[in-house]
Design a protein around this motif. Structure first.
Motif, PDB file in Angstrom:
ATOM      1  N   LYS A  83     -29.191   5.271  20.778  1.00 40.20           N
ATOM      2  CA  LYS A  83     -28.631   4.074  20.152  1.00 40.20           C
ATOM      3  C   LYS A  83     -29.187   3.874  18.743  1.00 40.20           C
ATOM      4  CE  LYS A  83     -27.948   1.597  24.523  1.00 40.20           C
ATOM      5  NZ  LYS A  83     -28.422   0.491  25.380  1.00 40.20           N
ATOM      6  N   ARG A  84     -30.457   4.169  18.532  1.00 37.52           N
ATOM      7  CA  ARG A  84     -31.029   4.065  17.181  1.00 37.52           C
ATOM      8  C   ARG A  84     -30.312   5.012  16.226  1.00 37.52           C
ATOM      9  NH1 ARG A  84     -35.870   2.849  14.402  1.00 37.52           N
ATOM     10  NH2 ARG A  84     -35.896   0.993  15.733  1.00 37.52           N
ATOM     11  N   ALA A  85     -30.063   6.248  16.679  1.00 38.89           N
ATOM     12  CA  ALA A  85     -29.381   7.218  15.825  1.00 38.89           C
ATOM     13  C   ALA A  85     -27.982   6.747  15.460  1.00 38.89           C
ATOM     14  CB  ALA A  85     -29.315   8.576  16.530  1.00 38.89           C
ATOM     15  N   ALA A  86     -27.230   6.273  16.454  1.00 35.53           N
ATOM     16  CA  ALA A  86     -25.853   5.837  16.195  1.00 35.53           C
ATOM     17  C   ALA A  86     -25.819   4.594  15.319  1.00 35.53           C
ATOM     18  CB  ALA A  86     -25.147   5.574  17.526  1.00 35.53           C
ATOM     19  N   ALA A  87     -26.706   3.632  15.585  1.00 37.48           N
ATOM     20  CA  ALA A  87     -26.700   2.382  14.826  1.00 37.48           C
ATOM     21  C   ALA A  87     -27.122   2.599  13.381  1.00 37.48           C
ATOM     22  CB  ALA A  87     -27.621   1.367  15.499  1.00 37.48           C
ATOM     23  N   ASP A  88     -28.089   3.455  13.138  1.00 36.48           N
ATOM     24  CA  ASP A  88     -28.520   3.707  11.758  1.00 36.48           C
ATOM     25  C   ASP A  88     -27.419   4.373  10.940  1.00 36.48           C
ATOM     26  OD1 ASP A  88     -30.926   2.502  12.064  1.00 36.48           O
ATOM     27  OD2 ASP A  88     -32.151   4.290  11.855  1.00 36.48           O
ATOM     28  N   GLU A  89     -26.646   5.255  11.587  1.00 38.86           N
ATOM     29  CA  GLU A  89     -25.533   5.860  10.850  1.00 38.86           C
ATOM     30  C   GLU A  89     -24.464   4.826  10.527  1.00 38.86           C
ATOM     31  OE1 GLU A  89     -24.254   9.869  10.964  1.00 38.86           O
ATOM     32  OE2 GLU A  89     -25.237  10.187  12.896  1.00 38.86           O
ATOM     33  N   LEU A  90     -24.256   3.868  11.410  1.00 39.50           N
ATOM     34  CA  LEU A  90     -23.280   2.815  11.135  1.00 39.50           C
ATOM     35  C   LEU A  90     -23.747   1.897  10.012  1.00 39.50           C
ATOM     36  CD1 LEU A  90     -22.253   1.819  14.774  1.00 39.50           C
ATOM     37  CD2 LEU A  90     -20.841   3.012  13.095  1.00 39.50           C
ATOM     38  N   LEU A  91     -25.044   1.599   9.968  1.00 38.47           N
ATOM     39  CA  LEU A  91     -25.576   0.674   8.974  1.00 38.47           C
ATOM     40  C   LEU A  91     -25.744   1.315   7.601  1.00 38.47           C
ATOM     41  CD1 LEU A  91     -28.337  -1.420  10.784  1.00 38.47           C
ATOM     42  CD2 LEU A  91     -26.356  -2.308   9.567  1.00 38.47           C
ATOM     43  N   PHE A  92     -26.278   2.519   7.584  1.00 33.96           N
ATOM     44  CA  PHE A  92     -26.709   3.116   6.315  1.00 33.96           C
ATOM     45  C   PHE A  92     -25.883   4.334   5.903  1.00 33.96           C
ATOM     46  CE2 PHE A  92     -30.382   1.012   8.238  1.00 33.96           C
ATOM     47  CZ  PHE A  92     -30.681   0.116   7.244  1.00 33.96           C
ATOM     48  N   GLY A  93     -24.824   4.608   6.629  1.00 34.85           N
ATOM     49  CA  GLY A  93     -23.917   5.662   6.219  1.00 34.85           C
ATOM     50  C   GLY A  93     -24.078   6.922   7.036  1.00 34.85           C
ATOM     51  N   PRO A  94     -22.966   7.538   7.456  1.00 36.90           N
ATOM     52  CA  PRO A  94     -23.064   8.812   8.168  1.00 36.90           C
ATOM     53  C   PRO A  94     -23.599   9.905   7.257  1.00 36.90           C
ATOM     54  CG  PRO A  94     -20.781   8.297   7.653  1.00 36.90           C
ATOM     55  CD  PRO A  94     -21.584   7.086   7.298  1.00 36.90           C
ATOM     56  N   ALA A  95     -24.102  10.962   7.866  1.00 35.93           N
ATOM     57  CA  ALA A  95     -24.768  12.012   7.100  1.00 35.93           C
ATOM     58  C   ALA A  95     -23.837  12.641   6.066  1.00 35.93           C
ATOM     59  CB  ALA A  95     -25.316  13.075   8.052  1.00 35.93           C
ATOM     60  N   HIS A  96     -22.572  12.858   6.430  1.00 35.35           N
ATOM     61  CA  HIS A  96     -21.686  13.537   5.476  1.00 35.35           C
ATOM     62  C   HIS A  96     -21.419  12.682   4.248  1.00 35.35           C
ATOM     63  CE1 HIS A  96     -18.691  11.118   7.714  1.00 35.35           C
ATOM     64  NE2 HIS A  96     -17.959  11.192   6.622  1.00 35.35           N
ATOM     65  N   ARG A  97     -21.373  11.351   4.392  1.00 35.90           N
ATOM     66  CA  ARG A  97     -21.158  10.492   3.225  1.00 35.90           C
ATOM     67  C   ARG A  97     -22.421  10.403   2.380  1.00 35.90           C
ATOM     68  NH1 ARG A  97     -18.385   4.915   4.103  1.00 35.90           N
ATOM     69  NH2 ARG A  97     -18.474   5.107   1.823  1.00 35.90           N
ATOM     70  N   LEU A  98     -23.572  10.400   3.006  1.00 37.77           N
ATOM     71  CA  LEU A  98     -24.824  10.414   2.246  1.00 37.77           C
ATOM     72  C   LEU A  98     -24.932  11.674   1.401  1.00 37.77           C
ATOM     73  CD1 LEU A  98     -27.180   9.145   5.085  1.00 37.77           C
ATOM     74  CD2 LEU A  98     -26.740   7.940   2.949  1.00 37.77           C
ATOM     75  N   ARG A  99     -24.573  12.808   1.991  1.00 38.87           N
ATOM     76  CA  ARG A  99     -24.634  14.072   1.251  1.00 38.87           C
ATOM     77  C   ARG A  99     -23.574  14.108   0.144  1.00 38.87           C
ATOM     78  NH1 ARG A  99     -25.555  16.618   6.601  1.00 38.87           N
ATOM     79  NH2 ARG A  99     -27.724  17.331   6.646  1.00 38.87           N
ATOM     80  N   ALA A 100     -22.387  13.612   0.443  1.00 41.43           N
ATOM     81  CA  ALA A 100     -21.318  13.644  -0.557  1.00 41.43           C
ATOM     82  C   ALA A 100     -21.680  12.808  -1.779  1.00 41.43           C
ATOM     83  CB  ALA A 100     -20.010  13.142   0.064  1.00 41.43           C
ATOM     84  N   HIS A 101     -22.256  11.620  -1.553  1.00 42.76           N
ATOM     85  CA  HIS A 101     -22.613  10.778  -2.686  1.00 42.76           C
ATOM     86  C   HIS A 101     -23.774  11.391  -3.471  1.00 42.76           C
ATOM     87  CE1 HIS A 101     -22.956   7.264  -5.153  1.00 42.76           C
ATOM     88  NE2 HIS A 101     -24.197   7.034  -4.765  1.00 42.76           N
ATOM     89  N   ALA A 102     -24.729  11.998  -2.772  1.00 45.16           N
ATOM     90  CA  ALA A 102     -25.839  12.658  -3.472  1.00 45.16           C
ATOM     91  C   ALA A 102     -25.319  13.807  -4.329  1.00 45.16           C
ATOM     92  CB  ALA A 102     -26.860  13.156  -2.462  1.00 45.16           C
ATOM     93  N   ALA A 103     -24.359  14.556  -3.813  1.00 44.03           N
ATOM     94  CA  ALA A 103     -23.784  15.654  -4.586  1.00 44.03           C
ATOM     95  C   ALA A 103     -23.001  15.134  -5.791  1.00 44.03           C
ATOM     96  CB  ALA A 103     -22.870  16.483  -3.688  1.00 44.03           C
ATOM     97  N   GLN A 104     -22.303  14.031  -5.613  1.00 40.83           N
ATOM     98  CA  GLN A 104     -21.552  13.448  -6.724  1.00 40.83           C
ATOM     99  C   GLN A 104     -22.493  12.961  -7.815  1.00 40.83           C
ATOM    100  OE1 GLN A 104     -19.280  10.016  -5.631  1.00 40.83           O
ATOM    101  NE2 GLN A 104     -17.979  10.086  -7.455  1.00 40.83           N
ATOM    102  N   ARG A 105     -23.589  12.301  -7.416  1.00 43.77           N
ATOM    103  CA  ARG A 105     -24.564  11.816  -8.406  1.00 43.77           C
ATOM    104  C   ARG A 105     -25.200  12.970  -9.162  1.00 43.77           C
ATOM    105  NH1 ARG A 105     -28.821  10.025  -6.029  1.00 43.77           N
ATOM    106  NH2 ARG A 105     -29.693   9.137  -7.928  1.00 43.77           N
ATOM    107  N   ALA A 106     -25.428  14.076  -8.458  1.00 39.62           N
ATOM    108  CA  ALA A 106     -26.063  15.228  -9.107  1.00 39.62           C
ATOM    109  C   ALA A 106     -25.080  16.061  -9.915  1.00 39.62           C
ATOM    110  CB  ALA A 106     -26.731  16.103  -8.043  1.00 39.62           C
TER     111      ALA A 106
END
Length: 408
Positions: free
Chosen positions: A360-383
């Motif tokens: 539940k912690r894993a699922a809830a954190d992805e809902l709150l702070f963004g799924p892994a693929h969106r975190l990576r996509a935004h980091a790649a866009q910023r870079a």
């Protein structure tokens, strides 16, 4: 870069693990989250007195410990191991850095010492499920659409003739929003055409403030709904000089590092408990862990967790890598928690089993702070990793390509 821990850091880790080991077993965690506040208040005060946990990253001039953000991340790796329900994330990682960056000297002197002492808890109120965007983790936060405004709802701010401010609107899914003694509210001001987002301080006893705890997937991260019905508020800092999107983005990088460390601690503990179980559980006359297929699955999880730990430690040294570290850590926690349920067999599928706390912690954190693929996509866009693909000329089809396509 020196990745070795200092003697002080090792001592802090040992002391924190000792305290949490005695007070944060699975049964104690489940009992704490069912209280009105959602955490053990006595344990919170003990951690504040003995370790100065809420003030680890607050400057000494405001009665904090004065350590680097890396020390807060190290402490959160230990709190993540036991899934500690506490106001630490909202108070020390979200609100305290924003007050330190944007607050006036008087505001910092009035609020930060109380946050460092643990006598005051705080929460960042952002309308709707937009916390990841507000912190610039999954998208650009400068347009301000994440905070509502105009016809999109959210929280509105209206300036009074006496120089004060009044807030009206609603924010849901606010971490510790139902119990925090101080709210830091993101609100729109300036009307629909010339709106901008500013931050406001709201006291817990302000007339017109209505709060209620919400049911959540992960009870160890309690959330609340905040309604502001013409509530008196104090502007954080000066309206003309406040770079709210920049301060939120900087805070987001620090929060990502802390969350990555938390997820690594949780994933490591879930893996350790699974290894212990398969060593004891017997099937067909031998321990389940002795089967080669089980060994391979556990070995893959170990590599995932260690890679995530390395990324989290690197982000503690370089917070700009926080988003990527968080993506790696959330993915490791999700995979480890899922395999923990599988490898615990029939008992692991029951809601009462402790493995579900990590899932539940894993699922809830992805809902709150963004799924892994969106975190990576935004980091790649910023870079700026893919400008050639986005802006380059289209690939021309040659005769050989057209011939192969015709055959298909």
């Amino acid at each position: 870069m020196d990745a070795a821990f200092t003697a002080e850091q090792d001592e802090m880790r040992r002391t924190l693990r000792e305290i949490l080991g005695k007070r944060c077993g699975p049964d104690e965690v489940k009992a704490a989250v069912r209280t009105a506040a959602g955490y053990d208040g006595e344990l919170w005060r003990q951690l504040a007195r003995r370790l100065g946990l809420p003030g680890i990253a607050i400057a000494e001039e405001y009665d904090g410990v004065g350590c680097a953000p890396a020390d807060l991340a190290l402490a959160c790796e230990e709190t993540g191991r036991v899934l500690l329900p506490s106001p630490l994330l909202a108070t020390a990682a979200l609100v305290a850095p924003l007050i330190g960056a944007l607050g006036t000297p008087a505001q910092r002197s009035a609020v930060l010492p109380r946050l460092a002492a643990g006598t005051l808890t705080a929460a960042l109120a952002v309308p709707g499920p937009a916390l990841a965007t507000a912190l610039a983790l999954t998208g650009d936060n400068t347009p301000g659409d994440w905070s509502g405004g105009g016809r999109a709802g959210g929280v509105q701010a209206r300036g009074g003739g006496d120089g004060g401010w009044r807030l009206y609107g609603e924010a849901a899914q606010v971490l510790d929003g139902h119990s925090a003694g101080l709210l830091l509210v993101a609100a729109h001001t300036g009307g629909f055409a010339r709106s901008r987002t500013l931050l406001f301080l709201v006291r817990e006893d302000a007339p017109g403030l209505v709060r209620a705890r919400q049911a959540t997937l992960d009870e160890t991260r309690p959330q609340g709904r905040v309604q502001l019905r013409d509530v008196e508020a104090e502007l954080l800092g000066a309206a003309d000089a406040a770079d709210v999107p920049g301060a939120l983005a900087a805070t987001g990088r620090g929060v990502a590092t802390v969350l990555a460390a938390e997820a690594v601690g949780a994933a490591g503990q879930a893996l350790a408990r699974t290894v212990e179980y398969v060593r004891q559980r017997e099937q067909f006359g031998r321990a389940v862990g002795s089967f080669q297929a089980v060994k391979h699955r556990l070995a893959d999880l170990y590599v995932q967790v260690q890679a995530a730990r390395s990324a989290a430690y690197y982000a503690a040294w370089d917070p700009d890598q926080g988003g990527l570290a968080l993506a790696q850590a959330l993915e490791a926690l999700r995979l480890t928690a899922g395999e923990a349920i599988q490898l615990h067999g029939g008992i692991g599928f029951t809601w009462e089993h402790d493995a579900h706390l990590y899932f539940k912690r894993a699922a809830a954190d992805e809902l709150l702070f963004g799924p892994a693929h969106r975190l990576r996509a935004h980091a790649a866009q910023r870079a700026g990793l893919f400008p050639a693909i986005q802006e380059g000329p289209a690939i021309q089809e040659g005769p050989a390509i057209r011939e192969r396509m015709a055959v298909r």
